[in-house]
Design a protein around this motif. Sequence first.
Motif, PDB file in Angstrom:
ATOM      1  N   ARG A   1     -13.916  -2.882-108.596  1.00  0.00           N
ATOM      2  CA  ARG A   1     -15.361  -2.849-108.350  1.00  0.00           C
ATOM      3  C   ARG A   1     -16.087  -2.261-109.539  1.00  0.00           C
ATOM      4  O   ARG A   1     -15.542  -1.526-110.356  1.00  0.00           O
TER       5      ARG A   1
ATOM      6  N   ALA B   1     -19.530  -0.061-109.939  1.00  0.00           N
ATOM      7  CA  ALA B   1     -20.356   0.701-108.999  1.00  0.00           C
ATOM      8  C   ALA B   1     -21.477   1.459-109.706  1.00  0.00           C
ATOM      9  O   ALA B   1     -21.512   2.675-109.712  1.00  0.00           O
TER      10      ALA B   1
ATOM     11  N   SER C   1     -25.116   3.122-110.701  1.00  0.00           N
ATOM     12  CA  SER C   1     -26.269   3.715-110.029  1.00  0.00           C
ATOM     13  C   SER C   1     -27.516   3.097-110.658  1.00  0.00           C
ATOM     14  O   SER C   1     -27.578   2.953-111.877  1.00  0.00           O
TER      15      SER C   1
ATOM     16  N   GLU D   1     -24.746   2.071-106.183  1.00  0.00           N
ATOM     17  CA  GLU D   1     -24.633   3.463-105.710  1.00  0.00           C
ATOM     18  C   GLU D   1     -25.987   4.150-105.806  1.00  0.00           C
ATOM     19  O   GLU D   1     -26.288   4.875-106.749  1.00  0.00           O
TER      20      GLU D   1
ATOM     21  N   TYR E   1     -21.987  11.278-104.401  1.00  0.00           N
ATOM     22  CA  TYR E   1     -21.068  10.307-105.027  1.00  0.00           C
ATOM     23  C   TYR E   1     -19.635  10.654-104.653  1.00  0.00           C
ATOM     24  O   TYR E   1     -18.825   9.773-104.303  1.00  0.00           O
TER      25      TYR E   1
ATOM     26  N   ARG F   1     -13.364   3.630-114.208  1.00  0.00           N
ATOM     27  CA  ARG F   1     -14.633   4.323-114.392  1.00  0.00           C
ATOM     28  C   ARG F   1     -14.540   5.259-115.580  1.00  0.00           C
ATOM     29  O   ARG F   1     -13.485   5.413-116.185  1.00  0.00           O
TER      30      ARG F   1
HETATM   31  N1  GLU Z   1     -22.162   5.432-109.665  1.00  0.00           N
HETATM   32  C1  GLU Z   1     -21.232   5.963-110.621  1.00  0.00           C
HETATM   33  C2  GLU Z   1     -21.867   5.891-111.987  1.00  0.00           C
HETATM   34  O1  GLU Z   1     -22.759   5.077-112.199  1.00  0.00           O
HETATM   35  C3  GLU Z   1     -19.988   5.108-110.609  1.00  0.00           C
HETATM   36  C4  GLU Z   1     -18.731   5.781-110.933  1.00  0.00           C
HETATM   37  C5  GLU Z   1     -17.582   4.940-110.393  1.00  0.00           C
HETATM   38  O2  GLU Z   1     -17.386   3.838-110.919  1.00  0.00           O
HETATM   39  O3  GLU Z   1     -16.932   5.360-109.448  1.00  0.00           O
HETATM   40  O4  GLU Z   1     -21.508   6.649-112.851  1.00  0.00           O
END
Ligand code: GLU
Length: 490
Positions: A8, A10, A12, A44, A189, A207
């Motif tokens: 995935r 993810a 923000s 997110e 988070y 990540r």
């Molecule tokens: N929402 C987190 C960010 O943008 C994602 C981190 C992840 O991939 O778990 O840093």
Amino acid sequence: MNNNIRTRFAPSPTGYMHVGGVRTALFAWLLARQKAGQFILRIEDTDQSREVEGSVKHIIDSLDWLGLDYDEGPLPKAQKNNYFQSERLEIYRQYALKLLENGRAYIDPYSQAEIQGFREQATVTKQPFLYRNHRPNNLNTVFAKNQPIRFLSRPQAYQWHDEVMGDMKAGEEAIDDFILIKSDGFPTYNFAHIVDDFEMKITHIIRGQEFLASTPNYLNLYEALEISPPIIASVPPIMNENGNKKLSKRDGAKDILQYREEGYLPEAFINFLASLGWNDGTTKEMFSLKELIQEFSLDRIQKSGARFDEKRLIWLQGLHIRDMDLEKLYRIVSPFNDNPINSHFWPKSAYNNQFDKNYRLKVLKLTQQRLKTFDELDGLSRFFFEDLPVNHDLISNHKQLKKLSSAEIANLLQTSYDEFNKIDDWSFDNIQNALNNLLEITGKKPAELFSLIRIATTESPASPGLADTLELLAKPLSLARIQSHIKSLA
Ligand code: GLU
């Protein structure tokens, strides 16, 4: 064991996408495509104060431009619509309730000021601040609105494997009672991603390294939830050009979509992104998307930060332009096409009546060998469509030519004129022969004589190969231009 790989991305929605974010997306996408798995886009958006309007569209447009398609994600692309964390609050609440019931979470009774007091106290005694050292005696495990819910940790040392960083370990001091649900009812988070990755059957988390320090906390929570953690790959940051600090907006970390506006090719940009911290173990630098899907592996991502060098992007773009199908390149640089790049790169004169697409294609085929960015097309092709004024500076600034007198230049050009004039069939081979003869007749080196002929026939600092250029200009125009250059010297 489930073999279906699910990765995935993810992000923000807190601003425009930059290279760091989109590179993480690429790595996750490559893995999913290589293993015929699924790639999921999850937004997110649990920190409403940091949200920037338009970010979600920007994320989707950026992935779209690069062709990083997702199998599940927000509407309108995919079919389901629960890929926004803000729409999943009830799910997080259920998980938190379960933890409260099992005695693995509790209500945080302290005010912000009280917690700040604990922090200051820790500073005075030179201890690291850990919330769990201030855990109240009687834990309240009854859900209450507007009060944060904290994890009741069970501190212990951990060893784990990170696909990029290798074998990791941390002592029990890394574990704390972190917040699961904030007082506004939104999850952190730290909590939400664990619930979501489990619910969405994610097999690999890819990540940034900024989450490494919290990983022991996550492992502790996975245990409390009786969930086995996904495989984790922590990708190093992208550094500025000097490699001495993280790339920031000031060092040129710009909006991904700006590269699209500037005429970069998605395939070149993806090649560039992949090369930021990954290689296939050989010295190979140019990869097509297909090759990247085949060759990519998490364990070849380097552990330390990758240097961001936009000159490499330009160089790679040149390689991809040269590799490109001519018709495709034509569609990209020409106006009134379906390409999202609205600007066009030809000089206006390329659309004068006497020129057709066939001629433009021939020009493009020659310039393709030299183009690195599309905006160079104008300079490399204008003289194919219009006579440029004689520019004596091109000779007086030229390393080999500036020492020649006007009379010598006129002489050399007249000799060239006469030799070219003998050619009946104006073909590449015959032009090349004439050029070789001229070297013998004049006793000059190619760097001198050919540069002079090139300048006289193009009045430009650069052009494609000389014989190719002359062939396409045709005999009358080539001779006429040499003639007017000679005249201008008189
Ligand atoms: N929402 C987190 C960010 O943008 C994602 C981190 C992840 O991939 O778990 O840093």
